[in-house]
Design a protein around this motif. Structure first.
Motif, PDB file in Angstrom:
ATOM      1  N   THR A 131       0.838  -1.294   0.024  1.00 55.33           N
ATOM      2  CA  THR A 131       0.043   0.109   0.137  1.00 55.33           C
ATOM      3  C   THR A 131       1.036   1.296  -0.020  1.00 55.33           C
ATOM      4  OG1 THR A 131      -1.769  -1.080   1.348  1.00 55.33           O
ATOM      5  CG2 THR A 131      -1.957   1.127   1.223  1.00 55.33           C
ATOM      6  N   LYS A 132       0.400   2.168  -0.749  1.00 57.71           N
ATOM      7  CA  LYS A 132       1.341   3.583  -0.703  1.00 57.71           C
ATOM      8  C   LYS A 132       0.057   4.753  -0.845  1.00 57.71           C
ATOM      9  CE  LYS A 132       5.202   2.181  -3.421  1.00 57.71           C
ATOM     10  NZ  LYS A 132       6.291   2.337  -2.395  1.00 57.71           N
ATOM     11  N   TYR A 133       0.655   5.936  -0.448  1.00 55.00           N
ATOM     12  CA  TYR A 133      -0.357   7.087  -0.073  1.00 55.00           C
ATOM     13  C   TYR A 133       0.208   8.177  -1.219  1.00 55.00           C
ATOM     14  CZ  TYR A 133      -1.734   4.841   4.126  1.00 55.00           C
ATOM     15  OH  TYR A 133      -2.228   4.033   5.139  1.00 55.00           O
ATOM     16  N   ARG A 153       4.536   9.719  -4.074  1.00 52.65           N
ATOM     17  CA  ARG A 153       3.723   8.421  -3.463  1.00 52.65           C
ATOM     18  C   ARG A 153       4.887   8.153  -2.652  1.00 52.65           C
ATOM     19  NH1 ARG A 153       2.892   4.142  -7.916  1.00 52.65           N
ATOM     20  NH2 ARG A 153       1.474   3.296  -6.266  1.00 52.65           N
ATOM     21  N   LEU A 154       4.179   7.860  -1.228  1.00 55.19           N
ATOM     22  CA  LEU A 154       5.071   7.519  -0.144  1.00 55.19           C
ATOM     23  C   LEU A 154       4.441   6.248   0.619  1.00 55.19           C
ATOM     24  CD1 LEU A 154       5.330  11.013   1.445  1.00 55.19           C
ATOM     25  CD2 LEU A 154       7.225   9.813   0.422  1.00 55.19           C
ATOM     26  N   SER A 155       5.334   5.694   1.084  1.00 60.59           N
ATOM     27  CA  SER A 155       4.876   4.314   1.519  1.00 60.59           C
ATOM     28  C   SER A 155       4.510   4.638   3.337  1.00 60.59           C
ATOM     29  CB  SER A 155       5.883   3.277   1.458  1.00 60.59           C
ATOM     30  OG  SER A 155       7.158   3.631   2.419  1.00 60.59           O
ATOM     31  N   LEU A 194       5.981   7.373   6.066  1.00 64.39           N
ATOM     32  CA  LEU A 194       5.205   8.502   6.998  1.00 64.39           C
ATOM     33  C   LEU A 194       5.477   8.132   8.423  1.00 64.39           C
ATOM     34  CD1 LEU A 194       1.829   8.092   4.669  1.00 64.39           C
ATOM     35  CD2 LEU A 194       3.461  10.023   4.985  1.00 64.39           C
ATOM     36  N   ARG A 195       5.506   6.808   8.825  1.00 61.24           N
ATOM     37  CA  ARG A 195       5.748   6.577  10.274  1.00 61.24           C
ATOM     38  C   ARG A 195       7.093   7.077  10.636  1.00 61.24           C
ATOM     39  NH1 ARG A 195       3.142   1.460   9.073  1.00 61.24           N
ATOM     40  NH2 ARG A 195       5.420   0.561   8.684  1.00 61.24           N
ATOM     41  N   MET A 196       8.096   7.095   9.758  1.00 57.45           N
ATOM     42  CA  MET A 196       9.416   7.532  10.159  1.00 57.45           C
ATOM     43  C   MET A 196       9.290   9.083  10.330  1.00 57.45           C
ATOM     44  SD  MET A 196      11.800   5.261  10.525  1.00 57.45           S
ATOM     45  CE  MET A 196      13.178   6.338  10.253  1.00 57.45           C
ATOM     46  N   LEU A 197       8.478   9.765   9.574  1.00 56.41           N
ATOM     47  CA  LEU A 197       8.087  11.153   9.603  1.00 56.41           C
ATOM     48  C   LEU A 197       7.679  11.502  10.977  1.00 56.41           C
ATOM     49  CD1 LEU A 197       8.615  14.242   8.289  1.00 56.41           C
ATOM     50  CD2 LEU A 197       6.560  13.687   7.236  1.00 56.41           C
ATOM     51  N   PHE A 198       6.778  10.849  11.277  1.00 53.42           N
ATOM     52  CA  PHE A 198       6.033  11.146  12.423  1.00 53.42           C
ATOM     53  C   PHE A 198       6.923  11.150  13.772  1.00 53.42           C
ATOM     54  CE2 PHE A 198       3.659   9.352  16.158  1.00 53.42           C
ATOM     55  CZ  PHE A 198       2.906  10.314  16.572  1.00 53.42           C
ATOM     56  N   TRP A 199       7.644  10.013  13.630  1.00 54.50           N
ATOM     57  CA  TRP A 199       8.575   9.844  15.166  1.00 54.50           C
ATOM     58  C   TRP A 199       9.683  10.646  15.014  1.00 54.50           C
ATOM     59  CZ3 TRP A 199       6.598   7.354  18.802  1.00 54.50           C
ATOM     60  CH2 TRP A 199       5.693   6.535  18.791  1.00 54.50           C
ATOM     61  N   PHE A 200       9.923  11.213  13.810  1.00 50.97           N
ATOM     62  CA  PHE A 200      10.978  11.979  13.703  1.00 50.97           C
ATOM     63  C   PHE A 200      10.484  13.525  14.442  1.00 50.97           C
ATOM     64  CE2 PHE A 200      12.957  15.685  11.434  1.00 50.97           C
ATOM     65  CZ  PHE A 200      14.224  15.485  11.721  1.00 50.97           C
ATOM     66  N   VAL A 201       9.318  13.873  14.074  1.00 50.07           N
ATOM     67  CA  VAL A 201       8.902  15.010  14.670  1.00 50.07           C
ATOM     68  C   VAL A 201       8.632  14.902  16.126  1.00 50.07           C
ATOM     69  CG1 VAL A 201       6.721  16.671  14.749  1.00 50.07           C
ATOM     70  CG2 VAL A 201       7.650  15.866  12.530  1.00 50.07           C
TER      71      VAL A 201
END
Length: 234
Positions: free
Chosen positions: A3-5, A20-22, A26-33
């Motif tokens: 699945t991709k977004y 297109r991001l997997s 997205l999870r990596m971006l969230f935890w980075f913030v």
């Protein structure tokens, strides 16, 4: 295929851009913030903590420098006295002392003598240290200040200080001071300052000095010393 977004960026004056991001990125971006916010909060807390510790250390440094300066002055005076004594011949000193007439003073019958053992009694359990004792006279009012140090910094020191006036005759007189000025609860040190009035009928010329008592909350006397006015009066 996983699945991709799709992430769309649209501008009025440009074409639509799609990325297109997997879910992994997205999870990596969230935890980075989240990690970035945690680091910022930790940095702010550490900065405030170190700043307060630096302020306390600067104050302690100033106090230590002042005490060192006072000690240097006292040492210089003692060295000057020692130089003066060394400059005299011992035989000349003995001759001078022998030439001084000794006058016998008559003691009135029934008048008790001064008990020097009681007058100059000293006690120090090495739990509290007293330094920079100063006394200032304004009319019939006196202001007393001194530095109180906790010599066992592993535990806090709580208690109360008491002051007694010592007459030239050796008699002690309790004073009336504000109890809140004399109470303390310290981890390292505190500047104690209080003001009191001379008892009625007592003149400053009749005073020899003061006796300072330091007691704990359990009424245990841990410090007692007499300070002549010639040493502490400003």
């Amino acid at each position: 295929m996983g699945t991709k977004y799709n992430v769309l960026f649209m501008r009025d004056d440009d074409t639509v851009k799609r990325y297109r991001l997997s879910p992994f990125w997205l999870r990596m971006l969230f935890w980075f913030v989240v990690l970035l916010a945690a680091c910022a909060g930790s940095g702010a807390w550490a900065g405030y903590t170190f700043w307060t510790q630096n302020v306390h250390l600067k104050q302690e440094k100033m106090d230590l420098q002042k005490r060192l300066s006072d000690a240097s002055v006292q040492l210089e005076r003692l060295e000057n006295v020692n130089k003066i004594l060394d400059s005299y011949d011992p035989n000349d000193i003995q001759s001078m002392l022998a030439a001084v007439p000794v006058e016998e003073k008559k003691v009135e019958a029934g008048e008790p003598g001064v008990d020097l053992k009681k007058l100059l009694a000293f006690k120090n359990l090495m739990r509290a240290g007293v330094e920079n004792v100063k006394l200032r006279k304004t009319g019939r009012s006196m202001t007393l200040s001194f530095d109180l140090n906790n010599l066992q910094t592993s535990t806090a020191l709580s208690g109360e200080a008491f002051v007694e006036l010592i007459e030239n005759s050796g008699r002690g007189l309790a004073i009336k001071s504000n109890p809140e000025d004399m109470e303390f609860h310290i981890q390292r040190f505190k500047v104690v300052r209080t003001r009191f009035s001379l008892p009625a009928g007592l003149e400053p010329e009749e005073l020899y000095g003061i006796r300072l008592f330091i007691s704990t909350k359990q009424d245990e006397l841990i410090f007692s010393e007499v300070y002549p006015l010639s040493r502490i009066l400003n």
